[in-house]
Design a protein around this motif. Structure first.
Motif, short mmCIF file in Angstrom:
data_model
loop_
_atom_site.label_atom_id
_atom_site.label_comp_id
_atom_site.label_asym_id
_atom_site.label_seq_id
_atom_site.Cartn_x
_atom_site.Cartn_y
_atom_site.Cartn_z
N TYR A 103 3.94 2.87 10.65
CA TYR A 103 4.61 1.59 10.44
C TYR A 103 5.29 1.43 9.09
N SER A 104 5.02 2.33 8.15
CA SER A 104 5.54 2.15 6.80
C SER A 104 6.59 3.19 6.45
N TRP A 105 7.56 2.75 5.66
CA TRP A 105 8.63 3.62 5.19
C TRP A 105 8.69 3.53 3.66
N THR A 106 8.98 4.68 3.04
CA THR A 106 9.22 4.71 1.61
C THR A 106 10.72 4.92 1.39
N VAL A 107 11.28 4.09 0.53
CA VAL A 107 12.72 4.17 0.25
C VAL A 107 12.89 4.45 -1.24
N THR A 108 13.67 5.47 -1.54
CA THR A 108 13.93 5.83 -2.93
C THR A 108 15.43 5.77 -3.18
N GLN A 109 15.81 5.12 -4.27
CA GLN A 109 17.24 5.02 -4.60
C GLN A 109 17.44 5.17 -6.10
N ALA A 154 14.53 3.44 -8.28
CA ALA A 154 13.72 2.37 -7.68
C ALA A 154 13.05 2.93 -6.41
N THR A 155 11.81 2.59 -6.25
CA THR A 155 11.06 3.03 -5.06
C THR A 155 10.46 1.81 -4.38
N TYR A 156 10.68 1.72 -3.09
CA TYR A 156 10.19 0.58 -2.30
C TYR A 156 9.35 1.09 -1.13
N GLU A 157 8.38 0.29 -0.77
CA GLU A 157 7.63 0.59 0.45
C GLU A 157 7.79 -0.61 1.39
N VAL A 158 8.30 -0.33 2.58
CA VAL A 158 8.56 -1.39 3.56
C VAL A 158 7.72 -1.13 4.79
N GLU A 159 7.09 -2.18 5.27
CA GLU A 159 6.24 -2.07 6.47
C GLU A 159 6.90 -2.78 7.64
N VAL A 160 6.89 -2.12 8.80
CA VAL A 160 7.39 -2.73 10.03
C VAL A 160 6.22 -3.47 10.66
N LEU A 166 8.17 -6.27 2.46
CA LEU A 166 8.29 -5.43 1.27
C LEU A 166 6.93 -5.39 0.59
N ASN A 167 6.25 -4.27 0.71
CA ASN A 167 4.88 -4.16 0.18
C ASN A 167 4.84 -3.81 -1.30
N SER A 168 5.75 -2.95 -1.75
CA SER A 168 5.75 -2.59 -3.18
C SER A 168 7.17 -2.31 -3.64
N TRP A 169 7.36 -2.44 -4.94
CA TRP A 169 8.69 -2.29 -5.56
C TRP A 169 8.44 -1.84 -7.00
N SER A 170 8.74 -0.57 -7.25
CA SER A 170 8.50 -0.02 -8.59
C SER A 170 9.75 0.68 -9.10
N VAL A 171 9.78 0.85 -10.44
CA VAL A 171 10.96 1.43 -11.09
C VAL A 171 10.48 2.45 -12.12
N SER A 172 11.21 3.56 -12.19
CA SER A 172 10.94 4.58 -13.21
C SER A 172 12.27 5.03 -13.81
#
Length: 202
Positions: free
Chosen positions: A161-167, A180-186, A194-200
């Motif tokens: 159910y979860s996807w990791t998105v990196t941009q 930016a890295t996001y974790e999105v749950e269906v 949107l479960n998490s949102w982090s930046v490096s």
């Protein structure tokens, strides 16, 4: 004497015949023997067919979607939730948040919009403050790492159910180059969180 016996037997025969006649009549006029009552068959407790019961679970809408369709919807959701129109709530003419008088209420409103509880608290702490019995917005730039639909993004399925998105944002003039890295749950109803949102830094 013979005659007397004959008369006697005639009376006996007559009495017997009369008794037989009375018995036959009584059998004809007696109440008929009730027939055995066959109980009306009742409907067995057969489970309702699928689709007819109000308790039939609603199928997950995402089951019928392809990965490509889900990825398109995730990108649209990220574009809304990571920009200020997603986490800055409406205010009244006094610049006070509508529908919230505490930071906890702001977090709950953000959670209902599609943010995880942790992320809702994080955004609340970054952009809101209590003033008396009201909540106002802190004037500052938006949260770093907003999704850019014009840039490429890598989407990977983390689990069912979860996807990791990196941009990568190599040309961000405000915050500098970063990833930016996001974790999105269906969710089961087909919506997204949107479960998490982090930046490096790059």
């Amino acid at each position: 004497m013979f005659k007397t016996k004959r008369v006697y037997w005639l009376h006996v025969a007559a009495a017997a015949g009369l008794a037989l006649m009375l018995t036959g009549c009584s059998q004809q006029t007696a109440q008929p023997t009730p027939t055995k009552q066959v109980p009306t068959p009742t409907q067995p407790n057969v489970p309702k067919e699928s689709g007819t019961s109000s308790e039939t679970p609603t199928p997950t809408p995402s089951v019928d979607k392809t990965d490509d369709e889900i990825q398109v919807e995730i990108k649209e959701k990220l574009n809304r939730l990571t920009h200020t129109q997603g986490y800055i709530l409406p205010t009244d003419s006094s610049q006070q948040v509508v529908g919230a008088t505490t930071l906890a209420e702001v977090s709950e409103l953000l959670r209902k919009k599609g943010y995880s509880s942790d992320l809702a608290h994080k955004l609340t702490a970054s952009f809101y403050q209590e003033q008396g019995s009201a909540v106002t917005i802190i004037a500052k730039d938006g949260y770093v790492g907003a999704f850019d639909p014009a840039l490429d993004a890598v989407l990977a399925r983390k689990n069912k159910y979860s996807w990791t998105v990196t941009q990568k944002h190599p040309d961000d003039a405000l915050y500098g180059p970063h990833t930016a890295t996001y974790e999105v749950e269906v969710l089961k109803d087909g919506s997204y969180r949107l479960n998490s949102w982090s930046v490096s830094s790059l």
